[in-house]
Design an enzyme around this catalytic site. Structure first.
Site, PDB file in Angstrom:
ATOM      1  N   ASP A 190     -32.786  24.661  23.800  1.00 24.91           N
ATOM      2  CA  ASP A 190     -32.398  23.265  23.775  1.00 24.91           C
ATOM      3  C   ASP A 190     -33.433  22.359  23.135  1.00 24.91           C
ATOM      4  O   ASP A 190     -33.568  21.187  23.504  1.00 24.91           O
ATOM      5  CB  ASP A 190     -32.084  22.774  25.189  1.00 24.91           C
ATOM      6  CG  ASP A 190     -30.609  22.488  25.313  1.00 24.91           C
ATOM      7  OD1 ASP A 190     -30.160  21.540  24.668  1.00 24.91           O
ATOM      8  OD2 ASP A 190     -29.919  23.231  26.024  1.00 24.91           O
ATOM      9  N   ASN A 221     -29.271  23.696  29.434  1.00 25.69           N
ATOM     10  CA  ASN A 221     -30.145  22.649  30.002  1.00 25.69           C
ATOM     11  C   ASN A 221     -29.499  21.966  31.205  1.00 25.69           C
ATOM     12  O   ASN A 221     -29.311  20.755  31.242  1.00 25.69           O
ATOM     13  CB  ASN A 221     -30.559  21.620  28.936  1.00 25.69           C
ATOM     14  CG  ASN A 221     -29.379  20.881  28.302  1.00 25.69           C
ATOM     15  OD1 ASN A 221     -28.252  21.367  28.301  1.00 25.69           O
ATOM     16  ND2 ASN A 221     -29.641  19.699  27.775  1.00 25.69           N
ATOM     17  N   ASN A 233     -29.801  13.247  19.461  1.00 25.04           N
ATOM     18  CA  ASN A 233     -30.790  14.141  18.859  1.00 25.04           C
ATOM     19  C   ASN A 233     -30.093  15.286  18.153  1.00 25.04           C
ATOM     20  O   ASN A 233     -29.279  15.953  18.773  1.00 25.04           O
ATOM     21  CB  ASN A 233     -31.698  14.742  19.940  1.00 25.04           C
ATOM     22  CG  ASN A 233     -32.936  13.918  20.165  1.00 25.04           C
ATOM     23  OD1 ASN A 233     -33.315  13.090  19.348  1.00 25.04           O
ATOM     24  ND2 ASN A 233     -33.571  14.147  21.291  1.00 25.04           N
ATOM     25  N   LEU A 268     -21.872  21.246  29.294  1.00 24.70           N
ATOM     26  CA  LEU A 268     -20.889  21.049  30.365  1.00 24.70           C
ATOM     27  C   LEU A 268     -21.512  20.456  31.623  1.00 24.70           C
ATOM     28  O   LEU A 268     -20.801  20.086  32.556  1.00 24.70           O
ATOM     29  CB  LEU A 268     -20.181  22.373  30.704  1.00 24.70           C
ATOM     30  CG  LEU A 268     -19.221  22.916  29.640  1.00 24.70           C
ATOM     31  CD1 LEU A 268     -18.630  24.250  30.079  1.00 24.70           C
ATOM     32  CD2 LEU A 268     -18.112  21.912  29.331  1.00 24.70           C
ATOM     33  N   GLY A 284     -27.339  11.615  23.052  1.00 28.80           N
ATOM     34  CA  GLY A 284     -26.161  12.474  23.077  1.00 28.80           C
ATOM     35  C   GLY A 284     -24.866  11.699  23.089  1.00 28.80           C
ATOM     36  O   GLY A 284     -24.821  10.553  23.532  1.00 28.80           O
ATOM     37  N   HIS A 296     -27.223  22.001  15.086  1.00 29.39           N
ATOM     38  CA  HIS A 296     -27.130  20.617  14.601  1.00 29.39           C
ATOM     39  C   HIS A 296     -28.125  20.228  13.502  1.00 29.39           C
ATOM     40  O   HIS A 296     -28.886  19.279  13.626  1.00 29.39           O
ATOM     41  CB  HIS A 296     -27.178  19.604  15.739  1.00 29.39           C
ATOM     42  CG  HIS A 296     -28.262  19.782  16.764  1.00 29.39           C
ATOM     43  ND1 HIS A 296     -29.569  20.016  16.434  1.00 29.39           N
ATOM     44  CD2 HIS A 296     -28.210  19.740  18.122  1.00 29.39           C
ATOM     45  CE1 HIS A 296     -30.268  20.090  17.547  1.00 29.39           C
ATOM     46  NE2 HIS A 296     -29.470  19.936  18.575  1.00 29.39           N
ATOM     47  N   HIS A 350     -22.875  11.803  29.177  1.00 31.24           N
ATOM     48  CA  HIS A 350     -23.904  11.148  29.977  1.00 31.24           C
ATOM     49  C   HIS A 350     -23.250  10.137  30.909  1.00 31.24           C
ATOM     50  O   HIS A 350     -22.316   9.424  30.510  1.00 31.24           O
ATOM     51  CB  HIS A 350     -24.928  10.428  29.084  1.00 31.24           C
ATOM     52  CG  HIS A 350     -25.857  11.370  28.396  1.00 31.24           C
ATOM     53  ND1 HIS A 350     -26.730  12.189  29.085  1.00 31.24           N
ATOM     54  CD2 HIS A 350     -26.058  11.646  27.088  1.00 31.24           C
ATOM     55  CE1 HIS A 350     -27.428  12.913  28.223  1.00 31.24           C
ATOM     56  NE2 HIS A 350     -27.036  12.615  27.002  1.00 31.24           N
ATOM     57  N   ASP A 382     -21.938  19.626  19.861  1.00 32.77           N
ATOM     58  CA  ASP A 382     -23.048  19.062  20.652  1.00 32.77           C
ATOM     59  C   ASP A 382     -22.515  18.016  21.634  1.00 32.77           C
ATOM     60  O   ASP A 382     -23.160  16.986  21.879  1.00 32.77           O
ATOM     61  CB  ASP A 382     -24.163  18.482  19.770  1.00 32.77           C
ATOM     62  CG  ASP A 382     -25.477  18.345  20.545  1.00 32.77           C
ATOM     63  OD1 ASP A 382     -25.543  18.786  21.711  1.00 32.77           O
ATOM     64  OD2 ASP A 382     -26.435  17.779  19.980  1.00 32.77           O
TER      65      ASP A 382
HETATM   66  O1  DOR Z   1     -28.490  14.335  21.763  1.00 33.41           O
HETATM   67  C1  DOR Z   1     -28.498  15.412  22.342  1.00 33.41           C
HETATM   68  N1  DOR Z   1     -28.248  15.503  23.666  1.00 33.41           N
HETATM   69  N2  DOR Z   1     -28.773  16.522  21.647  1.00 33.41           N
HETATM   70  C2  DOR Z   1     -28.899  17.727  22.243  1.00 33.41           C
HETATM   71  O2  DOR Z   1     -28.996  18.710  21.584  1.00 33.41           O
HETATM   72  C3  DOR Z   1     -28.912  17.797  23.726  1.00 33.41           C
HETATM   73  C4  DOR Z   1     -28.040  16.776  24.266  1.00 33.41           C
HETATM   74  C5  DOR Z   1     -28.027  16.628  25.755  1.00 33.41           C
HETATM   75  O3  DOR Z   1     -28.207  17.617  26.483  1.00 33.41           O
HETATM   76  O4  DOR Z   1     -27.781  15.539  26.201  1.00 33.41           O
HETATM   77 ZN    ZN Z   2     -27.154  19.975  22.425  1.00 31.90          ZN
HETATM   78 ZN    ZN Z   3     -30.153  19.970  20.525  1.00 30.51          ZN
END
Ligand code: DOR
Ligand code: ZN
Ligand code: ZN
Length: 394
Positions: A112, A52, A239, A21, A285, A192, A270, A266
């Site tokens: 994370d 995170n 990821n 979030l 992400g 994941h 961004h 997940d």
């Molecule tokens: O691709 C990812 N982005 N995988 C994750 O588990 C974390 C996430 C992120 O926080 O952007």
């Molecule tokens: Zn994640």
């Molecule tokens: Zn992750």
């Protein structure tokens, strides 16, 4: 307030064990407000917010803040996931007990994927979690096997043998952690999971070890393969990475046969700058909350691998059980306010990132047709979404 439910499919409110979030600290990408709207529109009534953030959710103050913001917005139950280590740095265990005792009542902890690379820290985290009757959610990535590969990563580089998209980075951590969890008598949740061999390790662990382990798969790993990323469009950078089609097929089968317990988004918003750049510089992400259910329908229901009953299991009942939620995914007691989502199985729609409720727009499904629509969502007897729109408080 009544709605017309003619022809709609009723599901228990969806539960997402894995949402980013971004609040506090990443508000240019998402907030509790915009993320909650995306969740409700996606049919979710509970989300677990990953730690995170900035500051990291490693203390009672931060988890209570996120939890309280969720209550103020009121569209979805926001359950903060606590960080396992201070600052997600992997060196020192965070005060998991203090977070558990806060009003947020944290019962899921995660690092994370950044730092539970030290087996001693992981072992202690599992023991601590066991004492709290909590679960440790492991992102399953050994960063020593992936760090440094940024410049050469990607599906094409991987095929040329250049890259750090090494499946053993994931598989070796899962193998290690099921053994550590068995030794600690603790509950482990694998985030994941993305390769065929990871599902085999899980099967082996359940048959061989006396271990309580659960696992999730993302919608994008069920639908998209590494060929989607051959364009090196950063929207496909995630990821763990998108995998070859053989893995995708194995994940679908494993979700159908119960090896994988549930689907988790997940959802990783961004800001434009973090994606509108070269592949190597882009943040990993993708958005997931508003497209998760339709992608599960495409990959699991339309293929005959699950029926609607099974969809309810993997999107609501199983995650509720893993997280210890008691108000979702079980038959209602007469008179109890409902938490549910109503889906139109015939209403297709086309994904437009700009039209999603998230502040960010990084959907990998831009222009793709989704086969079903969430029409109404209800949280404890109150509509949070009505006729496909966020419903303001009555
Ligand atoms: O691709 C990812 N982005 N995988 C994750 O588990 C974390 C996430 C992120 O926080 O952007
Ligand atoms: Zn994640
Ligand atoms: Zn992750």
């Amino acid at each position: 307030e009544t709605v017309d439910a003619d022809g709609l499919v009723a599901l228990p409110g969806l539960v997402d064990l894995h949402t980013h979030l971004r609040e506090p600290g990443g508000e240019e990408a998402e907030t509790v407000d915009t993320g909650s709207a995306a969740a409700a529109l996606g049919g979710y009534t509970a989300v677990f917010a990953m730690p995170n953030t900035d500051p990291v959710a490693d203390s009672p103050v931060v988890v209570e803040h996120v939890w309280r913001r969720g209550r103020e917005v009121g569209l979805v139950d926001v359950h903060p996931v606590g960080a396992v280590t201070v600052g997600l740095e992997g060196a020192k265990l965070a005060e998991m007990g203090m977070m558990a005792a806060s009003p947020a009542g944290v019962r899921m902890f995660s690092d994370d994927g950044r730092c539970v690379n030290d087996p001693l820290i992981m072992r202690r985290a599992l023991e601590y979690a066991r004492a709290l009757d909590a679960v440790v959610a492991q992102h399953a990535e050994d960063h020593r096997l992936t760090v440094g590969a940024q410049a050469h990563e990607g599906p094409v580089a991987a095929r040329l043998g250049l890259a750090g998209w090494d499946p053993t980075a994931e598989e070796s951590i899962i193998a290690r952690d099921v053994m550590l969890a068995a030794a600690a008598g603790a509950r482990l949740h694998v985030c994941h999971l993305s390769t065929a061999r990871s599902t085999e390790i899980l099967r082996w662990a359940r048959e061989t070890l006396d271990v309580r382990v659960s696992a999730e798969v993302t919608p994008h790993h069920l639908l998209l393969t590494d060929t989607a990323a051959e364009d090196y469009d950063p929207v496909h950078k995630v990821n763990p990475p998108l995998r070859p089609a053989a893995d995708t097929q194995a994940l679908r089968r494993a979700l159908a046969d119960g090896t994988l317990d549930c689907v988790a988004t997940d959802h990783a918003p961004h800001a434009v700058e973090a994606k509108d750049c070269e592949w190597s510089a882009a943040r990993p992400g993708m958005l997931g909350l508003q497209t998760a259910l339709p992608v599960v329908v495409t990959t699991m229901l339309a293929t005959g691998l699950l029926d609607w009953r099974g969809v309810a299991r993997v999107c609501s009942e199983a995650p509720a059980r893993i997280a210890g939620l008691t108000d979702q995914g079980r038959p209602l007691t007469p008179g109890e306010p409902a938490t549910l989502t109503l889906v139109d199985p015939e209403a297709a729609w086309t994904v437009r990132g700009a039209a999603l409720a998230s502040r960010a727009e990084n959907t990998p499904y831009e222009g793709m047709e989704m086969p079903v629509s969430v029409v109404h969502t209800m949280l404890r007897g109150r509509w949070t979404v009505r006729d496909g729109k966020v419903s303001v408080h009555d």
